[in-house]
Scaffold this active site. Sequence first.
Site, PDB file in Angstrom:
ATOM      1  N   GLU A   1       0.834  -1.197   0.000  1.00  0.00           N
ATOM      2  CA  GLU A   1       0.000   0.000   0.000  1.00  0.00           C
ATOM      3  C   GLU A   1       0.870   1.250   0.000  1.00  0.00           C
ATOM      4  O   GLU A   1       2.053   1.193   0.316  1.00  0.00           O
ATOM      5  CB  GLU A   1      -0.949  -0.011   1.206  1.00  0.00           C
ATOM      6  CG  GLU A   1      -0.291  -0.337   2.531  1.00  0.00           C
ATOM      7  CD  GLU A   1      -0.010   0.878   3.384  1.00  0.00           C
ATOM      8  OE1 GLU A   1      -0.134   2.004   2.874  1.00  0.00           O
ATOM      9  OE2 GLU A   1       0.351   0.700   4.557  1.00  0.00           O
TER      10      GLU A   1
ATOM     11  N   LYS B   1      -3.020  -0.781  15.487  1.00  0.00           N
ATOM     12  CA  LYS B   1      -2.435   0.127  16.484  1.00  0.00           C
ATOM     13  C   LYS B   1      -3.245   0.065  17.774  1.00  0.00           C
ATOM     14  O   LYS B   1      -4.465  -0.035  17.772  1.00  0.00           O
ATOM     15  CB  LYS B   1      -2.381   1.546  15.935  1.00  0.00           C
ATOM     16  CG  LYS B   1      -1.373   1.713  14.804  1.00  0.00           C
ATOM     17  CD  LYS B   1      -1.247   3.170  14.393  1.00  0.00           C
ATOM     18  CE  LYS B   1      -0.144   3.353  13.356  1.00  0.00           C
ATOM     19  NZ  LYS B   1      -0.467   2.787  12.046  1.00  0.00           N
TER      20      LYS B   1
END
Length: 299
Positions: free
Chosen positions: A21, A155
């Site tokens: 990405e 995260k």
Amino acid sequence: MRVGERVADALAVGRPVLACESTIVTHGLPAPRNLAVAREAEELVAALGVVPATVGVLDGEVVVGLTDDELARLATAPDVVKLSARDLPVAVATGASGGTTVAATAHLAHRAGIRVFATGGLGGVHRGAARTFDESADLPALAALPLVVVSAGVKSVLDVPATLERLETLGVTVAGYRTHAFPGFYVADSGHRVGQRLESPEQVAAAWRAARDLGLPGALLVANPVPAAEQLPPGLHDAALADALAALDDAGIGGQDATPFLLARVRAATGEASLEVNVAVYRHNVALGARIATALAGR
């Protein structure tokens, strides 16, 4: 959509290809480190005998397999935007340039015929989602696209247990790579477990093939923790996260603004350390992704 020449040639003859990405280039790292890391990742993948296919959008053209010049343009252009799958039609229609998120990259990689995709961390269920319904488009994309996706979990500013529950509900197979600990991106262990683990690229490839043979529609998510020696020190991480959550409450911030606020506070508290973890995560994930692509190309 344009598939780069190197990528198209490799896919035509069955050579391994790894999708990457581009939001790490456009939004994840500061310049000029962003371009340097993207180039280093592509060089690492190529050194392992795999063709890198970084995905992005330039002037309204979707590209799977950016050239080096195109990668540099995306890294340095001042007006690039962050593009999820839902944003692609308007970006094409208006001639926009942008980095593709996990959801967008996964969709485009699959459309091009690529089977393995490496990223840094996934989006997930946001804290307070029971009230805001704030959940990343990455999760339903994984449920619909039959890829191997390598990531370092999500995260820790997100709601990790809710994300794991949502992945289970969506039927996404999640396996730790040589671990039962689900990683928290900055740290090797988020404090939550995954029930399944895979020990080698060959086992990952075998699991992906089994999913296809069984007619399962979604991705195989390989949770690859950053090595403990390169993680953010857990004490520093926990203190920074606690301070960020307290500041969030004090500021009364919620909804889509919450996660960027939390990430900014964690980065401010940890300085260069969190930046170096981000780079280490990406490096290890693309290396594992390349080895898995090679194992899949063996059949």
